[in-house]
Design a protein around this motif. Sequence first.
Motif, short mmCIF file in Angstrom:
data_model
loop_
_atom_site.label_atom_id
_atom_site.label_comp_id
_atom_site.label_asym_id
_atom_site.label_seq_id
_atom_site.Cartn_x
_atom_site.Cartn_y
_atom_site.Cartn_z
N VAL A 11 33.84 -69.70 -53.31
CA VAL A 11 33.44 -68.68 -52.35
C VAL A 11 32.48 -69.36 -51.36
CG1 VAL A 11 32.25 -66.48 -52.07
CG2 VAL A 11 33.67 -66.88 -54.08
N SER A 37 40.93 -82.61 -47.24
CA SER A 37 41.05 -81.62 -46.17
C SER A 37 40.21 -80.41 -46.52
CB SER A 37 42.51 -81.22 -46.01
OG SER A 37 42.62 -80.40 -44.88
N GLU A 38 39.57 -79.88 -45.54
CA GLU A 38 38.66 -78.76 -45.77
C GLU A 38 38.84 -77.77 -44.64
OE1 GLU A 38 34.74 -80.92 -43.97
OE2 GLU A 38 35.58 -81.73 -45.81
N VAL A 39 38.50 -76.54 -44.91
CA VAL A 39 38.59 -75.54 -43.85
C VAL A 39 37.21 -74.96 -43.56
CG1 VAL A 39 39.46 -73.28 -43.22
CG2 VAL A 39 41.00 -74.96 -44.19
N HIS A 40 36.79 -75.07 -42.29
CA HIS A 40 35.47 -74.56 -41.90
C HIS A 40 35.63 -73.22 -41.20
CE1 HIS A 40 33.71 -78.87 -41.46
NE2 HIS A 40 34.77 -78.89 -42.21
N GLY A 41 34.57 -72.80 -40.58
CA GLY A 41 34.66 -71.65 -39.70
C GLY A 41 34.53 -70.35 -40.45
N MET A 42 35.46 -69.44 -40.20
CA MET A 42 35.41 -68.10 -40.77
C MET A 42 35.15 -68.13 -42.28
SD MET A 42 35.56 -65.56 -38.85
CE MET A 42 36.26 -64.56 -37.59
N GLN A 44 33.34 -69.77 -44.10
CA GLN A 44 31.98 -69.99 -44.60
C GLN A 44 31.21 -68.72 -44.90
OE1 GLN A 44 30.42 -72.55 -41.54
NE2 GLN A 44 30.58 -74.31 -42.88
N ARG A 45 31.55 -67.63 -44.21
CA ARG A 45 30.77 -66.40 -44.38
C ARG A 45 31.21 -65.66 -45.63
NH1 ARG A 45 28.81 -69.05 -41.97
NH2 ARG A 45 28.45 -69.34 -39.78
N GLY A 46 31.04 -66.30 -46.78
CA GLY A 46 31.36 -65.61 -48.03
C GLY A 46 32.84 -65.42 -48.25
N GLY A 47 33.67 -66.06 -47.44
CA GLY A 47 35.11 -65.96 -47.62
C GLY A 47 35.59 -66.95 -48.67
N SER A 48 36.88 -66.93 -48.90
CA SER A 48 37.49 -67.85 -49.84
C SER A 48 37.56 -69.25 -49.19
CB SER A 48 38.88 -67.28 -50.13
OG SER A 48 39.70 -68.21 -50.71
N TYR A 52 40.89 -79.78 -50.42
CA TYR A 52 41.83 -80.61 -51.14
C TYR A 52 41.31 -82.04 -51.18
CZ TYR A 52 44.93 -76.87 -49.42
OH TYR A 52 45.49 -75.68 -49.08
N HIS B 164 39.46 -81.85 -39.49
CA HIS B 164 38.74 -81.50 -40.71
C HIS B 164 39.32 -82.14 -41.96
CE1 HIS B 164 36.56 -77.80 -38.84
NE2 HIS B 164 36.10 -78.97 -38.43
N ARG B 334 39.68 -62.19 -50.04
CA ARG B 334 38.25 -62.38 -49.92
C ARG B 334 37.96 -62.75 -48.46
NH1 ARG B 334 34.46 -63.30 -53.84
NH2 ARG B 334 35.99 -63.96 -55.38
#
Lengths: 192, 581
Positions: A11, A37-42, A44-48, A52, B164, B334
């Motif tokens: 989370v 690989s990582e996903v930033h942005g949205m 980060q705000r407590g999202g899923s 990888y 990224h 989520r």
Amino acid sequence: MRNLSILIAGVGGQGTLLTSQVLGAAAMKAGYDVKMSEVHGMAQRGGSVVTYVRIGKNVNSPVIEKGGADILLCFEKLEALRWIDYAKEDGTVIVNDQRIDPMPVIIGSVKYPEGVIEKLSARFPNVLPVKALDAARELGNIKVLNIVMLGLMAKNTDIPVETWHEAIRETVKEKFVDLNIKAFDKGYQMAV
Amino acid sequence: MKKLMLGNEAVARGAYEAGVTVASAYPGTPSTEITEFIAKYDDIYAEWAPNEKVALEVAIGASFGGARAVCAMKHVGLNVAADPLFTVSYTGVNGGLVICVADDPGMHSSQNEQDSRNYALAAKVPMLEPSDSQECKDYMIKALEISEQFDTPVILRLTTRISHSSSIVELKDREAVPLKPYKKDFGKHVMMPAMARKRHVIVEERMKKLALYAEETELNKIVWGSTDIGVITSGISYQYSKEAFGDASFLKLGMIYPLPEKLIKEFASRVKTLYVIEELDPFIETFLKKIGVNCIGKEKLPVIGEYSAALLRGKLLEEDTAGDNENHGDVPARPPVLCPGCPHRGVFYTLKKNKLTVLGDIGCYTLGALPPLESMDTCVCMGASIGMAHGIEKARGSDFARKTVAVIGDSTFIHSGITGLIDIVYNKGTSTVIIVDNSTTGMTGHQDNPCTGITLKGELTRQVDLVKLCHAIGVERVRVCDPFDLDEFDRVVREETSSDEPSVIIAQRPCALLKSVKYGGLVRVNADLCRYCKVCMRLGCPAIVDTGEGITINDALCGGCNLCISVCRFNAFEKAGDSNA
Ligand code: SF4
Ligand code: SF4
């Protein structure tokens, strides 16, 4: 040198990014080719959040696909359920036995699923539930649950402990190095 | 030396090694870290500009001034910077000029899925596209060389999975590139019709030369394997294709505009089945069709979303693959939420309570559109809230404006809200604009901006005074208010929306994640006082949990902001122990 695809799910705010950075740094030191690989942005705000990490002799895609993860490292139960299809049939699923309600559950529009660990175990032979939050609490800082989990996972690799410590020293902010090394060791011992 | 680097970090490293001395950008996911990493090099001047248009203009000025210069933005930022882009294509450069643009296939954090490769074609500017971090660095260096060699700006196109993702990069030393002399050059630098007409001819000639260069350059390379399958691809799609068709032959394009006609024809003639694999639009495929080369592309592959090796095998080889990577069955979603302690929570709670129509904008506060706050009606592009509030008033009359507000962040207001506000004043609108001033650019990871008084390099600077600014453009009613003072904020909102002249409310409270913010002390629920009325649940604070039997607080999440204390009429919330923050 074996190929390993490790999917880290959590989370936003649980430190998935830092975990993958330490993992990547350690693997590189141990002589692996690494793609992450990582996903930033949205997210980060407590999202899923998912990252990888793929290590091996020669890695092409930085992305892990369904049925492709040797190890699923999950910092929260629901996230384990969300990403479970990504584990290989004989993959290892390490899951922190902690529940964090997402907003739709909080406002009562859906229910948090019951018996997550049982559901996971029914599908995969190697499911390892851990009380990482408690372990982190004992260390005096709940934020290091991610590195406790990493320590646990490290047992599944051939990367030596000293290399992991070096990677932590390089990646983590100086004043948190000792704490994180302790957290790592704690996780590593929990795996025995 | 080797280092594991994020694509964006490698782009920054390329700028460093190639002797760049000026960089300007506006933050935007997934491009933000390029400029943050550049700022770490003492040899490069780096700044946050108010928006992408200004960032590109700064870079153009630096290039005319003889320096190697870069600017960076996300795909939608290039729309903002499109005006200078199309004309700097005509003027050409002095020092090398590279524009980094990061697309977001799959829309991980964007409002649309545009394919910025179309800009290269439209603006007649060469474009390179790397496929891993090493190439991010190498192509940045190459782009600067091409820029100077062909007297053209060059676009470096990235996507989320390149920006990224991290992979291993070989580091080299910085090359000292001397400042080129500045020369006044009327015919080249002043784009009035007479000069521009001449320059357009030069642009067309340049594109022909670049097309020849594309045939020769090592940026485009053939990797021969089995000739049963040939794949033409670029960027991240190259990695997916390699994984899906490891033993096939590949024409990997590093330069995606202009495209090499001869090389493509030669490659096509030697393979049995030819696939073109590219995310989003059929950019390469359209070129193949134009030059008469048969291929399989978008007839089988989607123009929407990201690709993967499994998707390619599934669609092209009709293998039964695990399939859709996005589908997680019926596991509860989520979605991202406003953080515990977020200043915007007080704003949206109040707007919802007053049942206002809210024209929204882009930032963390866009999350105010989601349940349970659900108090944002629209989100189109940076700055749109203000112009749209004016438009809806002109369409539905000023009574409707009494029930309408625009909500925009401080950074977004500076980016492109000011002009909209001038429009309201100039054209006799009566809208109320709420500037949610959280003292940072939150969504993209807390960058400073002209309102914070700190530069990208961490130096103190003059701060934009929002109150004076609004007064100066003719807004007389400007109120500053703390959105956590719920009663006061509610009153101010009512007063300003009911006024029939333009007004601005500056809702001032810093982002809860800023280090300077110390709320101290968690909150807990006194079960004896709680009547389980659930009013607090309307705040949408992730730390407040409805157990089904009562309300509790998740002490791992609570930020100690006290907002719940203010909404509870029964005083059921009280301060407990130490805060996590
Ligand atoms: S980062 Fe700051 S502004 Fe954004 S949601 Fe969190 S607290 Fe609010
Ligand atoms: S539980 Fe109350 S005090 Fe804690 S973060 Fe949420 S609103 Fe603020």
